[in-house]
Design a protein around this motif. Sequence first.
Motif, PDB file in Angstrom:
ATOM      1  N   LYS A  93       0.539 -38.530 -21.905  1.00 54.33           N
ATOM      2  CA  LYS A  93       0.969 -39.934 -21.868  1.00 54.33           C
ATOM      3  C   LYS A  93       2.488 -40.078 -21.863  1.00 54.33           C
ATOM      4  CE  LYS A  93      -0.088 -44.475 -23.709  1.00 54.33           C
ATOM      5  NZ  LYS A  93      -0.971 -45.274 -24.583  1.00 54.33           N
ATOM      6  N   TYR A  94       3.188 -39.116 -22.499  1.00 57.59           N
ATOM      7  CA  TYR A  94       4.648 -39.185 -22.577  1.00 57.59           C
ATOM      8  C   TYR A  94       5.252 -37.877 -22.074  1.00 57.59           C
ATOM      9  CZ  TYR A  94       3.366 -43.043 -25.643  1.00 57.59           C
ATOM     10  OH  TYR A  94       2.819 -44.186 -26.154  1.00 57.59           O
ATOM     11  N   PRO A  95       5.197 -37.633 -20.741  1.00 56.50           N
ATOM     12  CA  PRO A  95       5.698 -36.368 -20.196  1.00 56.50           C
ATOM     13  C   PRO A  95       7.201 -36.210 -20.410  1.00 56.50           C
ATOM     14  CG  PRO A  95       5.219 -37.941 -18.432  1.00 56.50           C
ATOM     15  CD  PRO A  95       4.692 -38.542 -19.688  1.00 56.50           C
ATOM     16  N   ASN A  96       7.624 -34.934 -20.563  1.00 59.44           N
ATOM     17  CA  ASN A  96       9.041 -34.573 -20.698  1.00 59.44           C
ATOM     18  C   ASN A  96       9.728 -35.237 -21.885  1.00 59.44           C
ATOM     19  OD1 ASN A  96       8.922 -33.049 -18.230  1.00 59.44           O
ATOM     20  ND2 ASN A  96       8.995 -34.994 -17.126  1.00 59.44           N
ATOM     21  N   LYS A  97       8.976 -35.411 -22.976  1.00 58.64           N
ATOM     22  CA  LYS A  97       9.562 -36.072 -24.138  1.00 58.64           C
ATOM     23  C   LYS A  97       9.468 -35.209 -25.398  1.00 58.64           C
ATOM     24  CE  LYS A  97       9.897 -40.656 -26.185  1.00 58.64           C
ATOM     25  NZ  LYS A  97       9.407 -42.027 -26.196  1.00 58.64           N
ATOM     26  N   TYR A  98       8.344 -34.532 -25.597  1.00 56.23           N
ATOM     27  CA  TYR A  98       8.142 -33.782 -26.831  1.00 56.23           C
ATOM     28  C   TYR A  98       7.882 -32.295 -26.590  1.00 56.23           C
ATOM     29  CZ  TYR A  98       7.453 -38.487 -28.728  1.00 56.23           C
ATOM     30  OH  TYR A  98       7.617 -39.799 -29.090  1.00 56.23           O
ATOM     31  N   GLU A  99       8.247 -31.783 -25.410  1.00 56.63           N
ATOM     32  CA  GLU A  99       7.896 -30.409 -25.047  1.00 56.63           C
ATOM     33  C   GLU A  99       8.639 -29.343 -25.850  1.00 56.63           C
ATOM     34  OE1 GLU A  99       8.165 -32.855 -23.034  1.00 56.63           O
ATOM     35  OE2 GLU A  99       6.390 -32.863 -21.756  1.00 56.63           O
ATOM     36  N   SER A 100       9.577 -29.767 -26.692  1.00 54.64           N
ATOM     37  CA  SER A 100      10.341 -28.798 -27.485  1.00 54.64           C
ATOM     38  C   SER A 100       9.460 -28.042 -28.482  1.00 54.64           C
ATOM     39  CB  SER A 100      11.475 -29.508 -28.240  1.00 54.64           C
ATOM     40  OG  SER A 100      10.958 -30.525 -29.072  1.00 54.64           O
ATOM     41  N   ILE A 101       8.257 -28.558 -28.758  1.00 51.66           N
ATOM     42  CA  ILE A 101       7.392 -27.904 -29.755  1.00 51.66           C
ATOM     43  C   ILE A 101       6.405 -26.930 -29.109  1.00 51.66           C
ATOM     44  CG2 ILE A 101       7.550 -29.875 -31.321  1.00 51.66           C
ATOM     45  CD1 ILE A 101       4.731 -30.655 -30.468  1.00 51.66           C
ATOM     46  N   ILE A 102       6.519 -26.674 -27.801  1.00 50.13           N
ATOM     47  CA  ILE A 102       5.574 -25.785 -27.115  1.00 50.13           C
ATOM     48  C   ILE A 102       5.592 -24.394 -27.729  1.00 50.13           C
ATOM     49  CG2 ILE A 102       5.133 -24.586 -24.938  1.00 50.13           C
ATOM     50  CD1 ILE A 102       5.838 -27.147 -23.481  1.00 50.13           C
ATOM     51  N   ALA A 103       6.782 -23.881 -28.055  1.00 47.57           N
ATOM     52  CA  ALA A 103       6.888 -22.530 -28.626  1.00 47.57           C
ATOM     53  C   ALA A 103       6.115 -22.432 -29.930  1.00 47.57           C
ATOM     54  CB  ALA A 103       8.359 -22.177 -28.843  1.00 47.57           C
ATOM     55  N   THR A 104       6.202 -23.489 -30.763  1.00 48.91           N
ATOM     56  CA  THR A 104       5.466 -23.502 -32.038  1.00 48.91           C
ATOM     57  C   THR A 104       3.965 -23.484 -31.791  1.00 48.91           C
ATOM     58  OG1 THR A 104       7.253 -24.806 -33.020  1.00 48.91           O
ATOM     59  CG2 THR A 104       5.171 -24.736 -34.219  1.00 48.91           C
ATOM     60  N   LEU A 105       3.516 -24.208 -30.766  1.00 40.50           N
ATOM     61  CA  LEU A 105       2.081 -24.251 -30.462  1.00 40.50           C
ATOM     62  C   LEU A 105       1.569 -22.878 -30.050  1.00 40.50           C
ATOM     63  CD1 LEU A 105       1.896 -27.550 -28.363  1.00 40.50           C
ATOM     64  CD2 LEU A 105       1.426 -27.261 -30.788  1.00 40.50           C
ATOM     65  N   CYS A 106       2.349 -22.178 -29.253  1.00 39.65           N
ATOM     66  CA  CYS A 106       1.917 -20.868 -28.753  1.00 39.65           C
ATOM     67  C   CYS A 106       1.747 -19.861 -29.878  1.00 39.65           C
ATOM     68  CB  CYS A 106       2.916 -20.343 -27.722  1.00 39.65           C
ATOM     69  SG  CYS A 106       2.941 -21.294 -26.176  1.00 39.65           S
ATOM     70  N   GLU A 107       2.454 -20.075 -30.995  1.00 43.79           N
ATOM     71  CA  GLU A 107       2.349 -19.165 -32.132  1.00 43.79           C
ATOM     72  C   GLU A 107       0.994 -19.291 -32.835  1.00 43.79           C
ATOM     73  OE1 GLU A 107       5.608 -20.115 -34.629  1.00 43.79           O
ATOM     74  OE2 GLU A 107       7.142 -19.456 -33.193  1.00 43.79           O
ATOM     75  N   ASN A 108       0.267 -20.379 -32.585  1.00 47.32           N
ATOM     76  CA  ASN A 108      -1.006 -20.632 -33.278  1.00 47.32           C
ATOM     77  C   ASN A 108      -2.223 -20.364 -32.397  1.00 47.32           C
ATOM     78  OD1 ASN A 108      -0.256 -21.925 -36.030  1.00 47.32           O
ATOM     79  ND2 ASN A 108       1.025 -23.022 -34.591  1.00 47.32           N
ATOM     80  N   LEU A 109      -2.027 -19.655 -31.301  1.00 39.60           N
ATOM     81  CA  LEU A 109      -3.127 -19.403 -30.374  1.00 39.60           C
ATOM     82  C   LEU A 109      -4.297 -18.677 -31.027  1.00 39.60           C
ATOM     83  CD1 LEU A 109      -1.578 -18.372 -26.935  1.00 39.60           C
ATOM     84  CD2 LEU A 109      -3.233 -20.158 -27.373  1.00 39.60           C
ATOM     85  N   ASP A 110      -4.000 -17.693 -31.855  1.00 35.60           N
ATOM     86  CA  ASP A 110      -5.061 -16.860 -32.423  1.00 35.60           C
ATOM     87  C   ASP A 110      -5.979 -17.617 -33.368  1.00 35.60           C
ATOM     88  OD1 ASP A 110      -4.004 -14.749 -31.030  1.00 35.60           O
ATOM     89  OD2 ASP A 110      -2.791 -14.006 -32.704  1.00 35.60           O
ATOM     90  N   SER A 111      -5.502 -18.752 -33.890  1.00 39.63           N
ATOM     91  CA  SER A 111      -6.296 -19.493 -34.878  1.00 39.63           C
ATOM     92  C   SER A 111      -7.263 -20.484 -34.238  1.00 39.63           C
ATOM     93  CB  SER A 111      -5.370 -20.240 -35.838  1.00 39.63           C
ATOM     94  OG  SER A 111      -4.646 -21.250 -35.147  1.00 39.63           O
ATOM     95  N   LEU A 112      -7.260 -20.599 -32.918  1.00 42.76           N
ATOM     96  CA  LEU A 112      -8.076 -21.614 -32.248  1.00 42.76           C
ATOM     97  C   LEU A 112      -9.478 -21.078 -31.943  1.00 42.76           C
ATOM     98  CD1 LEU A 112      -5.436 -22.989 -29.695  1.00 42.76           C
ATOM     99  CD2 LEU A 112      -5.887 -23.755 -32.022  1.00 42.76           C
ATOM    100  N   ASP A 113     -10.497 -21.729 -32.498  1.00 40.59           N
ATOM    101  CA  ASP A 113     -11.861 -21.339 -32.168  1.00 40.59           C
ATOM    102  C   ASP A 113     -12.721 -22.525 -31.721  1.00 40.59           C
ATOM    103  OD1 ASP A 113     -12.347 -22.675 -34.550  1.00 40.59           O
ATOM    104  OD2 ASP A 113     -12.525 -20.840 -35.735  1.00 40.59           O
ATOM    105  N   GLU A 114     -12.214 -23.755 -31.874  1.00 41.25           N
ATOM    106  CA  GLU A 114     -12.940 -24.932 -31.399  1.00 41.25           C
ATOM    107  C   GLU A 114     -12.710 -25.114 -29.894  1.00 41.25           C
ATOM    108  OE1 GLU A 114     -15.004 -27.014 -32.909  1.00 41.25           O
ATOM    109  OE2 GLU A 114     -14.901 -25.842 -34.761  1.00 41.25           O
ATOM    110  N   PRO A 115     -13.782 -25.375 -29.119  1.00 44.28           N
ATOM    111  CA  PRO A 115     -13.624 -25.513 -27.658  1.00 44.28           C
ATOM    112  C   PRO A 115     -12.592 -26.569 -27.254  1.00 44.28           C
ATOM    113  CG  PRO A 115     -15.943 -25.359 -28.238  1.00 44.28           C
ATOM    114  CD  PRO A 115     -15.199 -25.446 -29.528  1.00 44.28           C
ATOM    115  N   ASP A 116     -12.582 -27.727 -27.938  1.00 44.22           N
ATOM    116  CA  ASP A 116     -11.620 -28.780 -27.582  1.00 44.22           C
ATOM    117  C   ASP A 116     -10.188 -28.290 -27.758  1.00 44.22           C
ATOM    118  OD1 ASP A 116     -13.597 -30.518 -26.966  1.00 44.22           O
ATOM    119  OD2 ASP A 116     -13.514 -31.662 -28.825  1.00 44.22           O
ATOM    120  N   ALA A 117      -9.939 -27.584 -28.862  1.00 46.58           N
ATOM    121  CA  ALA A 117      -8.590 -27.086 -29.131  1.00 46.58           C
ATOM    122  C   ALA A 117      -8.205 -25.988 -28.152  1.00 46.58           C
ATOM    123  CB  ALA A 117      -8.509 -26.572 -30.566  1.00 46.58           C
ATOM    124  N   ARG A 118      -9.138 -25.096 -27.839  1.00 39.53           N
ATOM    125  CA  ARG A 118      -8.848 -24.009 -26.885  1.00 39.53           C
ATOM    126  C   ARG A 118      -8.548 -24.590 -25.498  1.00 39.53           C
ATOM    127  NH1 ARG A 118     -10.240 -18.943 -28.637  1.00 39.53           N
ATOM    128  NH2 ARG A 118     -10.796 -18.115 -26.591  1.00 39.53           N
TER     129      ARG A 118
END
Length: 522
Positions: free
Chosen positions: A173-198
């Motif tokens: 909904k708000y492209p090019n506004k909050y993408e600075s947190i992408i690196a933080t999101l990638c650090e939590n990949l291993d903890s995702l087991d719900e299909p919606d989150a994956r």
Amino acid sequence: MTDSKYFTTNKKGENFELKAELNNEKKEKRKEAVKKVIAALTVGKDVSSLFPDVVNCMQTDNLELKKLVYLYLMNYAKSQPDMAIMAVNSFVKDCEDPNPLIRALAVRTMGCIRVDKITEYLCEPLRKCLKDEDPYVRKTAAVCVAKLHDINAQMVEDQVQEAIVVIRDIFRKYPNKYESIIATLCENLDSLDEPDARAAMIWIVGEYAERIDNADELLESFLEGFHDESTQVQLTLLTAIVKLFLKKPSETQELVQQVLSLATQDSDNPDLRDRGYIYWCLLSTDPVTAKEVVLSEKPLISEETDLIEPTLLDELICHIGSLASVYHKPPNAFVEGSHGIHRKHLPIHHGSTPLAIHTPLMPNQSIDVSLPLNTLGLVTKMEPLNNLQVAVKNNIDVFYFSCLIPLNVLFVEDGKMERQVFLAMWKDIPNENELQFQIKECHLNADTVSSKLQNNNVYTIAKRNVEGQDMLYQSLKLTNGIWILAELCIQPGNPNYTLSLKCRVPEVSQYIYQVYDSILKN
């Protein structure tokens, strides 16, 4: 006078005096006392003994005071976890405050108070904020979840997964506004087991692959258990890898061949096979067209429902899947019983007053007649917005036509907003919704401008002088509940005024400007 005065006190029993001031009945006295406490904290003095007194000051609607108290809490919570629990109830209450700025402030502070003992109390309010109606609150909550994850990973695991889904929707909904947190999101990949989150995380990696150095490795890690994934994850992964290939073709050719083979040759799911074959045909026959299709710019997500009156919206929801949701009208507006389409005619209004035409009209003769405009009925979005459809019935037939009306006939009398609410809403409305216009050749002073506009239900909330320019801050409200905020800049001697308008429905602003221009020049 600056805040430096708060750093000058150095009396005996200073904390005792501050304790008395923090419990003063007057709000301003308490705010001054908290400022003194923060000043003492800043220069290294121990003011931890004032913890319960400072926490009591959280019970306020003053945003500045609340920020100061939160600053104090962030500093002392870790060293005094038992006392920090005293603030939990206030956090929970602030997370449900009507002001989104206070909700976001409470959430942000939660993420900074890294005390394991109170983390469990914060999970439920944090869960609610992840589903908040305000995007800034949701974004702040998502970042807070990532911070709390470092403290107690097991406890906030579910929130992490909800946060990923929320952030995906915010990015869309708000492209090019909050993408600075992408690196933080990638650090939590291993903890995702719900299909919606994956699926949400895969979409983020594919959409922003050019910003993620190891995007191919991340997507390949999902590919290892491709057949064990849900259909939603499989479809999202297929599209994400195709996007990655179109952005980095030389590095990911083997990866895209692998996912296309899994989707088309090793899968029994017709949806997955069809999408895989479409991508395969596009990539093998015309890569340029494939890039235009797959990486095309998406339209911004907007909500036309903002222009629909709430009671009508509730009624339309009951008829989703019918023509009512297409026409934005209830069924009884265009269907009569079971006899199909209603023939277009004027509804019967008992007790209505006929047009006041005292003498018969002769050919080519015209006459002006005034009618009250009823704004309590259903709201339908028109094109343009100020287009009014009219039907006049006489003893011969019904005559239909339309005309453009000045939008100020829809300004309501209760459009004056409180200053604090004005400020909070101005900050809350996205900056891209702010539009600026020039009102030219206008020779009025600020007081006259304010008076003329108030006669048309445009209310001046505040007025100040900035470098010789008069700044008027104004609010108005339309009959369907839409608020418009304005900043009008008037420089004495300059006939050109600058009008800045902010609204959650920015397409309204052009018509509001036309009203301003008309009122001030007539």
